[in-house]
Design a protein around this motif. Structure first.
Motif, PDB file in Angstrom:
ATOM      1  N   GLU A 140     -13.179 -10.522 -17.551  1.00  6.53           N
ATOM      2  CA  GLU A 140     -12.400 -10.813 -18.581  1.00  6.53           C
ATOM      3  C   GLU A 140     -11.015  -9.823 -18.775  1.00  6.53           C
ATOM      4  N   GLU A 196     -10.987 -17.008 -23.900  1.00  6.70           N
ATOM      5  CA  GLU A 196     -12.000 -16.327 -24.236  1.00  6.70           C
ATOM      6  C   GLU A 196     -12.095 -16.236 -25.787  1.00  6.70           C
ATOM      7  N   GLN A 222      -7.414 -13.670 -24.771  1.00 11.23           N
ATOM      8  CA  GLN A 222      -8.080 -13.260 -23.934  1.00 11.23           C
ATOM      9  C   GLN A 222      -8.544 -14.436 -22.888  1.00 11.23           C
ATOM     10  N   GLU A 227     -10.455 -15.871 -18.906  1.00 11.41           N
ATOM     11  CA  GLU A 227     -11.348 -15.395 -18.032  1.00 11.41           C
ATOM     12  C   GLU A 227     -11.356 -16.395 -16.875  1.00 11.41           C
ATOM     13  N   THR A 272     -13.385  -9.254 -29.918  1.00  6.16           N
ATOM     14  CA  THR A 272     -14.605  -9.005 -28.666  1.00  6.16           C
ATOM     15  C   THR A 272     -13.674  -8.232 -27.578  1.00  6.16           C
ATOM     16  N   GLY A 273     -14.646  -7.562 -27.054  1.00  8.89           N
ATOM     17  CA  GLY A 273     -14.042  -6.627 -25.858  1.00  8.89           C
ATOM     18  C   GLY A 273     -13.847  -7.429 -24.752  1.00  8.89           C
ATOM     19  N   ASN A 274     -13.523  -6.695 -23.396  1.00  9.64           N
ATOM     20  CA  ASN A 274     -13.106  -7.330 -22.219  1.00  9.64           C
ATOM     21  C   ASN A 274     -14.565  -6.868 -21.199  1.00  9.64           C
ATOM     22  N   GLY A 275     -15.473  -7.949 -21.061  1.00  9.26           N
ATOM     23  CA  GLY A 275     -16.727  -7.657 -20.393  1.00  9.26           C
ATOM     24  C   GLY A 275     -16.181  -7.824 -18.692  1.00  9.26           C
ATOM     25  N   HIS A 299     -18.868  -9.427 -16.555  1.00 11.31           N
ATOM     26  CA  HIS A 299     -20.492  -9.480 -16.307  1.00 11.31           C
ATOM     27  C   HIS A 299     -20.687  -9.667 -14.561  1.00 11.31           C
ATOM     28  N   ARG A 304     -17.279  -1.214 -27.415  1.00  6.29           N
ATOM     29  CA  ARG A 304     -17.279  -2.506 -27.070  1.00  6.29           C
ATOM     30  C   ARG A 304     -19.022  -2.861 -27.153  1.00  6.29           C
ATOM     31  N   THR A 363     -19.716  -9.881 -31.055  1.00  2.55           N
ATOM     32  CA  THR A 363     -19.002  -9.194 -30.058  1.00  2.55           C
ATOM     33  C   THR A 363     -19.506  -9.790 -28.377  1.00  2.55           C
ATOM     34  N   TRP A 364     -20.619 -10.752 -28.402  1.00  2.00           N
ATOM     35  CA  TRP A 364     -21.081 -11.049 -27.261  1.00  2.00           C
ATOM     36  C   TRP A 364     -21.378  -9.923 -26.053  1.00  2.00           C
ATOM     37  N   ALA A 365     -21.510  -8.704 -26.723  1.00  2.00           N
ATOM     38  CA  ALA A 365     -21.639  -7.533 -25.763  1.00  2.00           C
ATOM     39  C   ALA A 365     -23.317  -6.912 -26.109  1.00  2.00           C
ATOM     40  N   ARG A 415     -26.819 -14.900 -25.028  1.00  2.00           N
ATOM     41  CA  ARG A 415     -25.733 -13.997 -24.737  1.00  2.00           C
ATOM     42  C   ARG A 415     -26.013 -12.831 -25.732  1.00  2.00           C
ATOM     43  N   ARG A 460     -24.741  -8.079 -18.342  1.00  2.00           N
ATOM     44  CA  ARG A 460     -23.654  -8.370 -19.278  1.00  2.00           C
ATOM     45  C   ARG A 460     -23.323  -6.808 -19.844  1.00  2.00           C
TER      46      ARG A 460
END
Ligand code: GLU
Ligand code: MG
Length: 442
Positions: free
Chosen positions: A126, A183, A188, A190, A234-237, A239, A294, A305-307, A318, A333
């Protein structure tokens, strides 16, 4: 050198090579070499002063490092077709250099082939598109202000020029991109492309990050993969979707038809290994001070955050560190946008194989919304936390002989030294948060 390879350069009109490699942080470095010097570069590599090139464990007094190109990873630049980028493995005095991330991954891929297996990986890096106003950096699209911006058609549409250019470039490169979306954070995005063997994906991952940044810069913008650029978003994952296949038949050995999650016993043990080593793995897959900002469950503007925060796995949920989105693969993740594209798969593979070798049972999947899980719930289930800081992750890594072995003891010691310096530099700094909170009150 193979005359067919040589002919390819003439046929495609390639005039220059960008002989590239990455250092510890995953930052790509390169030298431009005219193809008139293809043969000697293919044999000896392109030379660099290692100390100047970043963290490759060299001093200013050391012999040059040489990036020996692996033409299997060659990519003709879609936006400048007379130039080809080629990843390389570092050598010093004609010998493989133990402080080279790509060499580290190659070693694991070769050892896995000895077991008759291939590691397949799909990666989801992301990124955010930003603009600079003087010293201030902000999401570039000032109309992109929804608190739930994920999948927003209007914001995606405003970014079509950059996004379709990147997707088109990926198609030209033969990566088979299949989706792109806005995202969950403002500005953001992806872009998803088809999975491949671990080394191919790692090379593409490096190229992708560079390509997105380059094409954004060409439009007066810039892209970041920084794990958590903005506190309220939310941050940049990044995955990682992993599976193992038979090298002989290509059959997915993670697929298990009888299993409710569609995982084989081998996949479950692999999963058990990744969970078992999770706290030390964090030092590699979430490698910066910022990474740990994150990995929190406190809501962002969008509501999540989805993290991940805990060492757990579940089905298509998730809030877990590992999700099983469908049969025959696992999605890790915890990996973020700062993770080194070569060291990350190497460490994940070592953890997973340890799980297979020791038949580590991952236990039952977790089904809860872990962002709302109570203290009692976590204690009753013996759910472990991921490290809360880089310092904690480094301590866990230092104690994990399997992960140290994944890098090799020499590289692991160097990695720890570099990253502890990074932690100390952060720890010794005084932030605006501290002065705001304490200056007038202490
Ligand atoms: N941005 C989230 C992260 O930092 C992931 C969102 C998603 O599930 O795609 O991991
Ligand atoms: Mg995503």
């Amino acid at each position: 050198m193979d005359p067919r390879l040589k002919a390819q350069f003439t046929d495609k009109g390639i005039r220059f090579l960008l002989c590239s490699f990455v250092e510890l942080a995953g930052t790509p470095k390169a030298k431009l070499v005219p193809v008139t010097h293809l043969e000697d570069t293919a044999r000896d590599g392109a030379g660099f002063a290692g100390f100047a090139a970043g963290d490759v464990n060299q001093g200013p007094h050391d012999t040059d490092i040489c990036s020996v190109p692996d033409f299997g990873g060659l990519a003709v630049l879609p936006w400048k077709k007379d130039i080809a980028w080629v990843p390389g493995n570092l050598h010093v005095n004609g010998r493989p250099w133990p402080f080279c991330p790509r060499t580290t991954l190659c070693r694991h891929v070769d050892a896995l082939a000895q077991r008759g297996l291939t590691l397949n990986i799909g990666v989801e890096p992301e990124f955010m598109i930003l603009a600079k106003d003087g010293e201030q950096v902000r999401p570039w699209d000032t109309l992109d202000t929804l608190s739930k911006p994920c999948y927003d058609l209007r914001a995606l549409h405003r970014n079509l020029d950059l996004i379709t250019t990147v997707v088109g470039a990926m198609q030209e490169l033969g990566w088979q991109p299949y989706a792109a979306d806005h995202e969950d954070a403002n500005c953001q995005f992806e872009i998803n492309w088809t999975y491949s063997d671990a080394l191919t994906t790692a090379d593409r991952h490096v190229f992708f990050k560079w390509m997105v940044k380059t094409l954004a810069e060409q439009r007066g913008l810039f892209a970041t993969f920084m794990p958590k650029p903005f506190q309220h978003l939310t941050g940049n994952g990044s995955h990682f979707h992993l599976s193992l296949a038979s090298a002989a038949t290509g059959e997915n050995v993670f697929a298990g038809e009888e299993d409710p999650l569609g995982l084989s016993q081998t996949a479950r043990w692999f999963l058990g290994g990744v969970l078992h080593h999770a706290r030390g793995l964090a030092a590699i897959v979430a490698p910066t001070v910022n990474s740990y900002k994150r990995l929190v469950r406190r809501a962002t503007r969008s509501g999540a955050t989805w993290a991940p925060v805990y060492v757990t796995y579940g089905a298509s949920n998730r809030t877990q560190m590992i999700r099983v989105p469908g049969p025959g693969r696992i999605e890790v993740r915890v990996v973020d946008g700062a993770a080194n594209p070569y060291l990350t798969p190497a460490a994940l593979l070592a953890a997973g194989l340890d799980g297979i070798d020791r038949q580590l049972d991952p236990g039952p999947p977790n089904t809860a919304n872990l962002y709302e899980a109570s203290e009692e719930y976590l204690v009753s289930r013996k759910i472990d936390f991921l490290p809360a800081t880089l310092a904690e992750a480094l301590d866990a890594f230092a104690e994990d002989s399997v992960l140290r072995g994944a890098l090799g003891e020499e590289y692991a010691a160097y990695y720890l030294a570099v990253k502890r310096r990074e932690w100390n530099a952060y720890h010794e700094s005084v932030s605006a948060w501290e002065t705001d909170r304490y200056l007038l009150h202490c």
